[in-house]
Design an enzyme around this catalytic site. Structure first.
Site, PDB file in Angstrom:
ATOM      1  N   ASP A  19       0.827  -1.208   0.000  1.00  0.00           N
ATOM      2  CA  ASP A  19       0.000   0.000   0.000  1.00  0.00           C
ATOM      3  C   ASP A  19       0.867   1.265   0.000  1.00  0.00           C
ATOM      4  O   ASP A  19       2.077   1.217   0.299  1.00  0.00           O
ATOM      5  CB  ASP A  19      -0.884  -0.042   1.264  1.00  0.00           C
ATOM      6  CG  ASP A  19      -2.216   0.676   1.087  1.00  0.00           C
ATOM      7  OD1 ASP A  19      -2.351   1.486   0.164  1.00  0.00           O
ATOM      8  OD2 ASP A  19      -3.115   0.433   1.914  1.00  0.00           O
ATOM      9  N   ASP A  67     -10.816   1.987  -3.239  1.00  0.00           N
ATOM     10  CA  ASP A  67     -11.371   1.730  -1.907  1.00  0.00           C
ATOM     11  C   ASP A  67     -12.893   1.789  -1.931  1.00  0.00           C
ATOM     12  O   ASP A  67     -13.549   1.466  -0.941  1.00  0.00           O
ATOM     13  CB  ASP A  67     -10.847   2.768  -0.904  1.00  0.00           C
ATOM     14  CG  ASP A  67      -9.510   2.342  -0.306  1.00  0.00           C
ATOM     15  OD1 ASP A  67      -9.128   1.170  -0.478  1.00  0.00           O
ATOM     16  OD2 ASP A  67      -8.854   3.185   0.338  1.00  0.00           O
TER      17      ASP A  67
HETATM   18  C1  DGJ Z   1      -5.871   1.697   2.083  1.00  0.00           C
HETATM   19  C2  DGJ Z   1      -6.264   0.499   1.258  1.00  0.00           C
HETATM   20  O1  DGJ Z   1      -6.768   0.883   0.022  1.00  0.00           O
HETATM   21  C3  DGJ Z   1      -7.271  -0.321   2.061  1.00  0.00           C
HETATM   22  O2  DGJ Z   1      -7.707  -1.407   1.294  1.00  0.00           O
HETATM   23  C4  DGJ Z   1      -6.616  -0.773   3.327  1.00  0.00           C
HETATM   24  O3  DGJ Z   1      -5.546  -1.632   3.021  1.00  0.00           O
HETATM   25  C5  DGJ Z   1      -6.126   0.421   4.130  1.00  0.00           C
HETATM   26  N1  DGJ Z   1      -5.276   1.274   3.325  1.00  0.00           N
HETATM   27  C6  DGJ Z   1      -5.356  -0.026   5.343  1.00  0.00           C
HETATM   28  O4  DGJ Z   1      -4.784   1.002   6.021  1.00  0.00           O
END
Ligand code: DGJ
Length: 689
Positions: free
Chosen positions: A444, A512
């Site tokens: 991430d 997301d």
């Molecule tokens: C952002 C990601 O897009 C989510 O899926 C998740 O992993 C969160 N970060 C976790 O902090």
């Protein structure tokens, strides 16, 4: 295929359907000749002797015609290359030589000590272009070094399509008429960004399945810029590369080199659908690692548990996930350091022993015993000020001396251009992947660059490029050391999706936003350039917890996510037995259609614009249609879906309805879906009999 004229000054690259030709004049100007349908070498030679238009003193005969406009001389168009030395600015090159093998052409130029090589490589109908700059003279500054300039033929009324967005609303397709001047898209954020995918398409009158479309996509995961210029004489040029502005990309000391990222271009006369299928085939063949392998159905814990996680609770989720047919169980954020919220822990990649008393191995073993692979979340390029790492090395972050260190999500960006930071991350991640049987890493990146300073470094500007190079090198090193581990590129959803990261990761987190209706538009945009094989899509809870509280059926959520790499991200401990049983059936169906979705040809039958929308995947004798009805108004009949890619002389059996259809009828009159009401959805498999 590459053909070269006898005089060694005209080069023609051809793919199955298209050709690309360039010509070097006696004055060493490299002119663009052709990009479009296949032509013969004789055609390219005929184009090469066409005289340039006679220009008045205020116009340049080169503008809009050169393959790689440098700065200086009789040019007013945007330069792709801008070089500054202690004495002067600009480039005046001489041609040196060319080298060619099979499909890779190298054209070598020189300006004093700077060797400039333009690379061309034809892969399917995609032309890959990039540039290498080798400084054999004294130090110089690359103010700008784009990967390529693309020249489109003279046409009227060009239309520009692009993918725009923001967090939770990425990859949305929009088109507008190009007018005189420049349209610039890009990122000045240090990563690819949620705001634009590095892709543009230009057409004049194409439809989904007909007409000429020119597309360009950049393979770079840092700041970038693509400028689309409508020049005064109806010519359009597209120039793109790493870095957002022209204020300095890198300083090249004597003996140093810079290779630009690849900027890929595609011409198609099959409309937007044909162009997408060509992009997808190219990426599956040449970009995505192990693309022939199926991606497993995964479960991700983020929406179910957020930061509040424990070994036992993850074990419970894992049992339920395994029972519905999940193949890969991924523990998201919260397993390491003091990471009980987003305020602490990033940087400390050791297991939180309060939560996992014996490390990750017992959970990983348990997940494996349940018949699933085991995955883990990391965000290596970041640090929370509240972490052991930051307390020990406050100077390892990007910062400007004497200025505030801007925090987003309570975190700072590590300066990956530093070798000590690179080594620290390698050691931490290598140790992590060696500590437990981990099969998958979700990588991430949750904030943009803001204070990109590097105190003590004579040319701090370079950290923008060097961060991305270090990221790529780290991924390459980890992949080499752990060849069975797959990687997912995530950046707060779809903030890092481009051909560069896709050549090093196995799939990407699309957004997301897991609302199944919003996702249709995001997936529609994403599919313009990237294939379903990398497009992760989770089924989450209803009402939607992350964004909008929308209520939708499990059916609608599954059919929406089944158009990509299916995942499940809901809180399975709160799903009823009936819901779990239904989920199991959808997962089983997905596994049946997975070869078509992940490796087949995509046809977008109807775009998601409020009513009925659908996609179809075709592979060999099989096809599958995924259809969604957002809302039925005024009791109007839902239109039949005219299918694509079938054999009109064949018959097709649909196990969902038990019907036998003629290919000709499906192609011409369409498939009746029976969808009704709001947020309805269905899957139709078709097998040739
Ligand atoms: C952002 C990601 O897009 C989510 O899926 C998740 O992993 C969160 N970060 C976790 O902090």
């Amino acid at each position: 295929m590459l053909e070269i004229a006898d005089n060694g000054r005209t080069w023609l690259l051809s793919g199955p359907a298209s050709s690309y030709a360039v010509h070097l004049t006696e004055d060493d100007e490299l002119l663009h000749l052709h990009w479009g349908p296949r032509i013969a070498l004789a055609d390219a030679e005929a184009l090469a002797v066409r005289p340039l238009p006679d220009y008045r003193p205020f116009e340049s005969p080169l503008d809009g015609r050169e393959e790689y406009p440098v700065e200086g001389g009789p040019r007013f168009a945007r330069p792709a290359l801008s070089v500054r030395t202690g004495e002067r600015r600009g480039t005046e090159w001489r041609f040196e030589t060319y080298e060619a093998d099979d499909d890779h052409l190298r054209l070598a130029f020189r300006d004093g000590g700077l060797a400039i090589t333009l690379h061309y490589r034809m892969r399917h109908d995609v032309v890959e272009r990039w540039v290498t700059l080798d400084n054999e003279g004294s130090a110089l500054e690359l103010l700008r070094a784009d990967s390529a300039t693309w020249t489109l033929p003279e046409r009227e009324e060009w239309r520009l399509s692009q993918l725009h967005g923001r967090w939770a609303a990425e990859s949305r397709l929009t088109a507008s008429q190009l007018t005189y001047g420049e349209k610039i898209i890009g990122s000045r954020r240090g990563h690819t960004g949620h705001q634009h995918l590095p892709w543009v398409a230009l057409d004049t009158d194409a439809t989904e399945e007909r007409g000429e479309v020119y597309g360009c996509a950049l393979g770079w995961s840092g700041s970038w810029r693509i400028a689309v210029a409508q020049l005064p004489d109806a010519r359009v040029q597209i120039t793109g590369g790493a870095g957002y502005d022209d204020s300095g990309l890198l300083r090249l000391e004597s003996g140093e080199s810079y290779t630009t990222p690849v900027f890929a271009g595609l011409w198609s006369d099959g409309g937007f659908g044909g162009a997408s299928r060509a992009w997808h085939a190219y990426q599956r063949a040449y970009v995505i690692p192990d693309a022939e392998q199926d991606r497993p159905v995964l479960f991700n814990s983020w929406e179910a548990t957020e930061f509040d996680i424990s070994e036992e609770q993850q074990g419970t989720l894992a049992r339920r996930a395994a029972a519905i047919g999940v193949e890969l169980f991924v523990v998201d954020d919260g397993w390491f350091g003091k990471r009980t919220s987003d305020r602490a822990g990033l940087g400390d990649w050791t297991v939180n022993r309060d939560r996992f008393p014996n490390g990750l191995k017992p959970l990983a073993d348990y997940v494996h015993a349940l018949g699933m692979q085991f995955g883990i979340w990391v965000e290596p390029e970041m640090v929370n000020p509240d972490s052991e790492l930051y307390r020990a090395h406050p100077d390892w972050v990007q910062f400007q001396p004497g200025r505030k260190r801007t925090e987003f999500r309570n975190q700072l960006v590590l300066n990956l251009a530093r070798e000590d930071v690179q080594e620290y991350l390698w050691e931490q991640l290598h140790a992590l992947l060696s500590s437990a049987p981990i099969d998958y890493v979700k990588w991430d990146f949750n904030r943009c660059f803001t204070d990109a300073g590097w105190p003590g470094e004579p040319y701090p500007q370079r950290l923008w490029v060097d961060h991305v190079r270090a990221l790529y090198a780290l991924l390459d090193r980890l992949r080499a050391a752990h060849p069975n581990v797959a990687f997912e590129s995530c950046s707060g959803g779809g903030g890092r999706i481009d051909l560069g990261i896709m050549s090093r990761t196995d799939q990407v987190w699309t957004s997301d936003n897991t609302d199944p209706l919003d996702r249709l538009a995001i997936q529609h945009g994403f599919s313009q350039v990237h294939p379903a094989r990398v497009m992760a899509a989770w089924v989450t809870d209803s009402p939607n917890t992350q964004l909008n509280g929308r209520v939708s059926s499990l059916r609608f959520r599954f059919v929406s996510s089944m158009a990509g790499v299916l995942g499940v991200g809901g809180d399975l401990t709160r799903w009823t037995e009936e819901e779990l049983a239904e989920a199991g059936q959808w997962v089983a169906l997905y596994k049946e259609i997975r070869p078509l979705v992940q490796h087949g040809d995509l046809y977008r039958l109807r775009p998601p614009r409020g009513g009925l929308s659908a996609v179809q995947y075709v592979r060999g004798d099989e096809a599958v249609v995924l259809a969604w009805l957002q809302a039925q108004s005024h009791g109007e009949p839902v239109p039949a879906l005219r299918l694509r890619g079938l054999d009109p002389t064949a018959s097709y059996e649909c196990p969902e309805t038990g019907e036998i259809h003629s290919g000709a009828v499906l192609l011409h009159h369409g498939l009746r879906t029976g969808l009704r009401g709001d947020l309805d959805a269905a899957v139709f498999r078709l097998r040739r009999i």
